[in-house]
Design an enzyme around this catalytic site. Structure first.
Site, short mmCIF file in Angstrom:
data_model
loop_
_atom_site.label_atom_id
_atom_site.label_comp_id
_atom_site.label_asym_id
_atom_site.label_seq_id
_atom_site.Cartn_x
_atom_site.Cartn_y
_atom_site.Cartn_z
N LYS A 15 4.32 3.28 -3.78
CA LYS A 15 4.91 4.58 -4.14
C LYS A 15 3.88 5.70 -4.14
CE LYS A 15 6.48 3.39 -8.15
NZ LYS A 15 5.92 2.02 -8.11
N THR A 16 2.72 5.44 -4.73
CA THR A 16 1.72 6.51 -4.82
C THR A 16 1.13 6.84 -3.46
OG1 THR A 16 1.20 5.89 -7.09
CG2 THR A 16 -0.42 7.23 -5.93
N LEU A 17 0.86 5.83 -2.65
CA LEU A 17 0.36 6.09 -1.30
C LEU A 17 1.34 6.98 -0.55
CD1 LEU A 17 -1.50 5.61 1.14
CD2 LEU A 17 -0.18 3.53 1.61
N LYS A 37 3.97 12.31 -12.29
CA LYS A 37 4.05 10.90 -12.68
C LYS A 37 4.33 10.90 -14.18
CE LYS A 37 3.07 6.38 -11.97
NZ LYS A 37 3.73 5.51 -10.98
N SER A 41 1.35 3.51 -17.00
CA SER A 41 0.57 2.53 -17.77
C SER A 41 -0.59 2.07 -16.89
CB SER A 41 1.45 1.36 -18.21
OG SER A 41 2.14 0.80 -17.12
N GLU A 116 7.34 10.75 -9.23
CA GLU A 116 7.15 9.33 -8.94
C GLU A 116 7.50 8.48 -10.15
OE1 GLU A 116 3.55 6.22 -8.27
OE2 GLU A 116 3.32 8.17 -7.27
N PRO A 209 1.20 1.61 8.22
CA PRO A 209 0.52 0.34 8.46
C PRO A 209 -0.49 0.05 7.37
CG PRO A 209 -0.47 2.05 9.79
CD PRO A 209 0.68 2.70 9.07
N ARG A 210 -1.11 -1.11 7.45
CA ARG A 210 -2.20 -1.43 6.53
C ARG A 210 -3.36 -0.47 6.78
NH1 ARG A 210 -2.01 -4.41 2.10
NH2 ARG A 210 -3.72 -5.84 2.54
#
Length: 233
Positions: A15-17, A37, A41, A116, A209-210
């Protein structure tokens, strides 16, 4: 001003990416941005207070600048479900107070605002409320981040069904490759993406992609080439 709620098929789906990548993409187009955000946690203790890496990534790509408490008003140290972390800290989380903190920023003159979530769609806020209800109460269309790995078809379809059953609008999804082996067979990988496109019945906003060879702090910018912004009024 387009505002969206970003959720995922699971914790660590990306999600953050994706959120930071979309904000970076908007900035590259000269748009003003804000990433929120509300609950985090797994925060670190710093001289300035508790800080969360995901929230810091959103803050770094929010222009004009916003202070940390605006980005992440509820920060907790244990890396556990937010409602459990809040309980350990002696804090009561509820839907009304979250929406009160978020709503004023949705009326700011920003071109793109992303809120987010934490974990997946059904993460609890307390005994009776879910974080998903933030999107519902504030009328935020939803972007779903699908962690691409074995089992993602089921997770993605169930999440999309829950989003729609709750009355929210799914405006798009982004695939984020978590397992390099999942994409080793190019034809099978393409078939999985086609199945997601067909069964989710929402626009694909990109497939990331990675990005292992890219420094973590720069991965959102590296993701820009693989993303597009959702349509918004």
């Amino acid at each position: 001003m387009p505002s969206f709620f970003v959720t995922g098929t699971d914790t660590d789906a990306g999600k953050t990416l994706v959120s930071a990548g979309l904000l970076a993409l908007a900035r590259s187009q000269g748009l003003t941005t804000l990433g929120l955000k509300p609950v985090a946690s797994g925060c670190m203790a710093t001289p300035a207070g508790l800080r969360n890496d995901d929230a810091l990534a959103l803050q770094a790509r929010s222009v004009p600048a916003a202070d940390y408490v605006t980005i992440n008003p509820f920060a907790f140290e244990p890396a556990i479900a937010p409602h459990l972390a809040a309980r350990q800290a002696g804090v009561s989380l509820d839907l009304a107070q979250l929406c009160e903190r978020i709503a004023p920023w949705l009326n700011e003159r920003r071109d793109v605002v992303l809120v987010e979530g934490a974990g997946g769609w059904r993460v609890p806020l307390n005994e009776t409320e879910d974080l998903a209800e933030v999107a519902l109460r504030l009328g935020l269309p939803v972007i779903l981040v699908v962690g691409l790995k074995l089992g993602c078809l089921n997770h993605a379809r169930l999440t999309a069904e829950a989003i729609r059953a709750d009355g929210a609008q799914l405006v798009g999804w982004v695939g984020n490759l978590l397992d390099a082996d999942f994409a080793r067979d190019a034809s099978l990988y393409a078939d999985n993406l086609t199945t997601l496109q067909r069964t989710l019945d929402a626009p694909c906003l990109g497939v990331v992609p990675r990005l292992r060879r890219v420094a973590p702090a720069r991965r959102p910018e590296a993701a820009i080439a693989h993303l597009r912004l959702p349509d918004g009024d």
